[in-house]
Design a protein around this motif. Sequence first.
Motif: not given
Length: 237
Positions: A124-126, A175-180
Amino acid sequence: MSLSSSSTRPLANLKQAIRQCRAERAQHRRHYAAATESLYPSLQTRYPPPTPGFRPSQAIKQNRFEVGLKKIPVIPPPPSTATATPDPIASLTANQLATLDPTSSRRRLFSPLNPDRARVGDILLVRLKSGEPFSGVCINIRARNSPIDTAVLLRNNLTRVAVEMWFKIFSPGVSGIEVVRRKEGRRARRAKLYYMRLPKHDIGSVEGVTRTYLRGRQGGAPAGGSGAAKGKKKGKN
């Protein structure tokens, strides 16, 4: 016989005299009360005498008249919050979630009903509002009683030092969370991947994977493709 009879007669006469005295006293009392009521009307009671079988607890409504009495204003009680909001905690949580996550993207990302939700083992990328983003392997998703307290534990190696950080997904600083990248192979059968702290299972740094993901998001060529092209050129030479 004469002695016993003579000794009992004075006692019998005394008892009879006491009874007669009591009866006369009661008669005088009744007569005096009747004469007083007729001579002094102001001494009479305002309220009628109590009814047979009267109890003091019934005196409020049974033996009291409200004619000519000033009514005391009664303030109605305030509206009950229990009827307006039966479950205040749920309504407060819904309002906070609507403020912190207006698009519901984070709720869908970690919802148990979403088959494509983020799970342990994913990278995950926070993104933070103040500071550099942090990426790492998710080794724990902590969901407590309130959904607003959901947090993730990410692990990464920075300068060959293992670093673990907790992030609350609904924090105002996130501000956001992405699944790498999803976990390769079979899904983890554990809810907490703490065994990845051991050197045997530690995957090391994920900075390269994150860099490749960001480069693909920006529209550039992936790192693997450039490396493959270089290998072909070397083979031709």
